[in-house]
Design an enzyme around this catalytic site. Structure first.
Site, PDB file in Angstrom:
ATOM      1  N   PRO A  18      -1.881   5.882   3.273  1.00  0.00           N
ATOM      2  CA  PRO A  18      -3.700   5.032   2.904  1.00  0.00           C
ATOM      3  C   PRO A  18      -3.339   3.350   3.524  1.00  0.00           C
ATOM      4  O   PRO A  18      -2.632   3.587   2.737  1.00  0.00           O
ATOM      5  CB  PRO A  18      -4.545   5.076   1.555  1.00  0.00           C
ATOM      6  CG  PRO A  18      -2.912   5.547   0.711  1.00  0.00           C
ATOM      7  CD  PRO A  18      -1.741   6.462   1.675  1.00  0.00           C
ATOM      8  N   MET A  19      -4.439   3.114   4.392  1.00  0.00           N
ATOM      9  CA  MET A  19      -4.932   1.813   4.567  1.00  0.00           C
ATOM     10  C   MET A  19      -5.508   1.429   4.616  1.00  0.00           C
ATOM     11  O   MET A  19      -6.849   1.788   5.929  1.00  0.00           O
ATOM     12  CB  MET A  19      -3.768   1.243   5.657  1.00  0.00           C
ATOM     13  CG  MET A  19      -2.046   1.254   5.509  1.00  0.00           C
ATOM     14  SD  MET A  19      -0.886   1.014   6.471  1.00  0.00           S
ATOM     15  CE  MET A  19      -0.926   2.042   7.855  1.00  0.00           C
ATOM     16  N   GLN A  71      -7.868   9.561  -0.780  1.00  0.00           N
ATOM     17  CA  GLN A  71      -8.120   8.725  -1.130  1.00  0.00           C
ATOM     18  C   GLN A  71      -8.414   8.355  -2.706  1.00  0.00           C
ATOM     19  O   GLN A  71     -10.000   7.433  -1.930  1.00  0.00           O
ATOM     20  CB  GLN A  71      -6.458   7.829  -0.772  1.00  0.00           C
ATOM     21  CG  GLN A  71      -6.417   6.671  -2.224  1.00  0.00           C
ATOM     22  CD  GLN A  71      -5.145   6.134  -2.516  1.00  0.00           C
ATOM     23  OE1 GLN A  71      -5.916   5.061  -1.199  1.00  0.00           O
ATOM     24  NE2 GLN A  71      -4.055   5.947  -2.654  1.00  0.00           N
ATOM     25  N   CYS A 101      -2.756  -0.203  -5.492  1.00  0.00           N
ATOM     26  CA  CYS A 101      -3.178  -0.909  -5.436  1.00  0.00           C
ATOM     27  C   CYS A 101      -3.050  -2.378  -6.166  1.00  0.00           C
ATOM     28  O   CYS A 101      -3.461  -2.219  -7.632  1.00  0.00           O
ATOM     29  CB  CYS A 101      -4.102  -1.274  -5.081  1.00  0.00           C
ATOM     30  SG  CYS A 101      -5.255  -3.085  -3.874  1.00  0.00           S
ATOM     31  N   LYS A 140      -0.842   8.127  -5.842  1.00  0.00           N
ATOM     32  CA  LYS A 140       0.555   7.503  -5.358  1.00  0.00           C
ATOM     33  C   LYS A 140       0.423   6.127  -5.925  1.00  0.00           C
ATOM     34  O   LYS A 140      -0.407   5.332  -6.824  1.00  0.00           O
ATOM     35  CB  LYS A 140      -0.639   7.099  -3.960  1.00  0.00           C
ATOM     36  CG  LYS A 140       0.314   6.035  -3.458  1.00  0.00           C
ATOM     37  CD  LYS A 140       0.012   5.912  -1.821  1.00  0.00           C
ATOM     38  CE  LYS A 140       0.546   4.684  -0.998  1.00  0.00           C
ATOM     39  NZ  LYS A 140       0.841   3.155  -1.661  1.00  0.00           N
ATOM     40  N   ASN A 212       8.032   5.818  -0.218  1.00  0.00           N
ATOM     41  CA  ASN A 212       7.113   4.896   0.530  1.00  0.00           C
ATOM     42  C   ASN A 212       7.845   3.185   0.483  1.00  0.00           C
ATOM     43  O   ASN A 212       7.991   3.218  -1.046  1.00  0.00           O
ATOM     44  CB  ASN A 212       5.848   4.848  -0.063  1.00  0.00           C
ATOM     45  CG  ASN A 212       4.738   4.151   0.469  1.00  0.00           C
ATOM     46  OD1 ASN A 212       4.113   3.144  -0.045  1.00  0.00           O
ATOM     47  ND2 ASN A 212       4.947   4.030   2.157  1.00  0.00           N
ATOM     48  N   GLY A 214       8.366   0.252   3.853  1.00  0.00           N
ATOM     49  CA  GLY A 214       9.323  -0.521   4.130  1.00  0.00           C
ATOM     50  C   GLY A 214      10.636   0.613   5.561  1.00  0.00           C
ATOM     51  O   GLY A 214      11.524   0.163   6.187  1.00  0.00           O
ATOM     52  N   GLY A 234       3.862   3.345   6.421  1.00  0.00           N
ATOM     53  CA  GLY A 234       2.565   2.695   6.288  1.00  0.00           C
ATOM     54  C   GLY A 234       2.710   1.542   7.397  1.00  0.00           C
ATOM     55  O   GLY A 234       1.659   1.976   8.332  1.00  0.00           O
TER      56      GLY A 234
HETATM   57  C1  LIG Z   1      -3.287  -2.898   5.909  1.00  0.00           C
HETATM   58  C2  LIG Z   1      -2.873  -2.309   4.166  1.00  0.00           C
HETATM   59  C3  LIG Z   1      -4.204  -1.406   3.478  1.00  0.00           C
HETATM   60  C4  LIG Z   1      -3.087  -0.678   2.201  1.00  0.00           C
HETATM   61  N1  LIG Z   1      -4.266   0.059   1.822  1.00  0.00           N
HETATM   62  C5  LIG Z   1      -3.932   0.875   1.074  1.00  0.00           C
HETATM   63  C6  LIG Z   1      -4.998   2.107   0.860  1.00  0.00           C
HETATM   64  O1  LIG Z   1      -5.919   1.165   0.543  1.00  0.00           O
HETATM   65  N2  LIG Z   1      -4.305   2.213  -0.477  1.00  0.00           N
HETATM   66  C7  LIG Z   1      -2.827   2.428  -1.045  1.00  0.00           C
HETATM   67  O2  LIG Z   1      -2.467   3.194  -2.001  1.00  0.00           O
HETATM   68  N3  LIG Z   1      -1.777   1.634  -0.590  1.00  0.00           N
HETATM   69  C8  LIG Z   1      -3.086   1.196   1.056  1.00  0.00           C
HETATM   70  N4  LIG Z   1      -1.794   0.176   1.179  1.00  0.00           N
HETATM   71  C9  LIG Z   1      -0.357  -0.047   0.796  1.00  0.00           C
HETATM   72  C10 LIG Z   1       0.060   0.727   2.167  1.00  0.00           C
HETATM   73  O3  LIG Z   1       0.194   1.933   1.849  1.00  0.00           O
HETATM   74  C11 LIG Z   1       2.293   1.233   1.194  1.00  0.00           C
HETATM   75  O4  LIG Z   1       1.892   1.697   0.915  1.00  0.00           O
HETATM   76  C12 LIG Z   1       2.963  -0.207   1.899  1.00  0.00           C
HETATM   77  O5  LIG Z   1       1.999  -0.559   3.406  1.00  0.00           O
HETATM   78  C13 LIG Z   1       3.825  -0.105   2.426  1.00  0.00           C
HETATM   79  O6  LIG Z   1       4.484   0.779   3.195  1.00  0.00           O
HETATM   80  P1  LIG Z   1       4.969   0.705   4.640  1.00  0.00           P
HETATM   81  O7  LIG Z   1       6.729  -0.324   3.777  1.00  0.00           O
HETATM   82  O8  LIG Z   1       5.480   1.690   5.432  1.00  0.00           O
HETATM   83  O9  LIG Z   1       4.294  -0.238   5.383  1.00  0.00           O
HETATM   84  C14 LIG Z   1      -2.191  -1.049   2.241  1.00  0.00           C
HETATM   85  C15 LIG Z   1      -1.399  -1.481   3.061  1.00  0.00           C
HETATM   86  C16 LIG Z   1      -1.910  -2.137   4.050  1.00  0.00           C
HETATM   87  C17 LIG Z   1      -0.628  -2.850   4.688  1.00  0.00           C
END
Ligand SMILES: Cc1cc2nc3c(=O)[nH]c(=O)nc-3n(C[C@H](O)[C@H](O)[C@H](O)COP(=O)(O)O)c2cc1C
Length: 348
Positions: A18-19, A71, A101, A140, A212, A214, A234
């Protein structure tokens, strides 16, 4: 609860995280064109937005997006229960609670990562959510927060929430620093501790424990899947989305060839016209921004991105994707093609 129970979540080896501001319905549709099987999540939606806002705007999705988890963010059991039921009625495959978050606004609202301080509260929330739906409720979370950042704390958190019937945990393998770090810094500065998540999987073999943080390449996914049930990706999903074209065959046993980038562009062009321009809802750039990273690392990819960025806000036309694609080589559009083609007379 056993694996045959309908409330036991299905195992998906790969998911897209979720992002906020990224995984909206248009981006999810785009990802689904690239991978048929990757599990997808919405952006976090706060219960207030569903109960008091324009619910349909946040919850509607295209049927092609399945399987798809909603989510939720919040700290009130009754509101989360009600929103979970609404999500189930909309047709979501699962409901996920955000316990990761770290933003100040979220912390001030007493939800997100700060809930890791009170596992009993998370158990109360997920218990209420579980009681209101017949689909799985998942969580999460982070590996911890300051003061609650030892493996024993994480163990206790998982054990407590498991008692409330949660069977899938997606664990971002970093602690969240609350106050002092921005959300972006909180995704970079706290070190990754994959071993904590692996240890949780060993301690709770009956749970689905996904990892999750990196993970950016197929070999990294393979490595992490040796010790956990799933990998959640992510940032790499929007920076290098075509990475997911290999996911179906490598992790889901899919025999059909993935779509070429050219077909994906063609289908996104159709989508923008049929789902946005013709019905007159939204703006083309809401969906076109999903495509920006499609040619990352390919010859002409930067120019494609620049043309699209310059024109999608104010100078959209139905031929924009085709025109932007003229700067790309044939091999970028379709790795099996040997001739230069810039017209999309057919999708394949
Ligand atoms: C732009 C952005 C928005 C995000 N929004 C959420 C969100 O709405 N809910 C959530 O659980 N995590 C959110 N995250 C965290 C990601 O879900 C993830 O845990 C985090 O980016 C680490 O994973 P990665 O290293 O593969 O990017 C967000 C991350 C980014 C970059």
């Amino acid at each position: 609860m056993s694996e045959t129970d309908p409330k036991f979540p299905k195992r998906y080896p790969v998911s897209v995280a979720p992002m906020m501001d990224w995984t909206d319905r248009h981006f999810r549709y785009f990802l689904r064109l690239i991978s048929k099987h990757t599990f997808l999540y919405t952006e976090m939606v706060h219960t207030g937005a569903i109960l008091r806002g324009d619910r349909h705007r946040f919850l509607q999705f295209h049927p092609d997006e399945f399987p798809l988890s909603l989510q939720l963010g919040g700290d009130d059991p009754a509101s989360l229960a009600e929103c979970s039921k609404i999500g189930e009625d909309y047709g979501y495959s699962e409901i996920n609670l955000n316990v990761g978050c770290p933003s100040d606004r979220v912390r001030e609202g007493n939800f997100g990562a700060c809930l890791m301080r009170t596992p009993e509260k998370v158990a109360e929330l997920t218990d209420a959510m579980n009681a209101s739906v017949s689909i799985p409720v998942t969580v999460k979370c982070r590996i911890g927060i300051p003061g609650k950042d030892r493996l024993e704390d994480l163990y206790r958190f998982i054990e407590c929430v498991r008692q409330a019937g949660v069977r899938r945990f997606i664990v971002h393998a970093r602690i969240a620093i609350l106050g002092g770090l921005s959300p972006a810094e909180n995704r970079e500065i706290p070190p990754l501790r994959y071993e904590d998540v692996e240890s949780i999987k060993r301690s709770f073999p009956d749970l689905l424990i996904e990892i999750n943080g990196g993970i950016r390449t197929i070999p990294q996914m393979c490595e992490r899947l040796k010790t956990t049930d799933g990998v959640m990706i992510g940032r790499a999903a929007y920076e290098t989305p075509f990475l997911f074209s290999k996911v179906d065959s490598v992790f889901f046993g899919e025999k059909d060839s993935p779509k070429s980038r050219r077909e994906i562009l063609f289908r996104m062009g159709e989508y923008v016209e049929k789902q946005i321009v013709e019905p007159g809802i939204g703006k083309p750039h809401h969906a076109l921004r999903a495509v920006l990273g499609l040619f990352h690392g390919e010859p002409g990819g930067k120019r494609f991105r620049r043309i699209l960025t310059e024109r999608m806000y104010s100078d959209y036309s139905s031929t924009l994707l085709m025109e932007a694609a003229e700067v790309l080589s044939a091999s970028a559009l379709d790795p099996t093609s040997s001739s230069v083609e810039t017209e999309f007379s057919s999708p394949v």
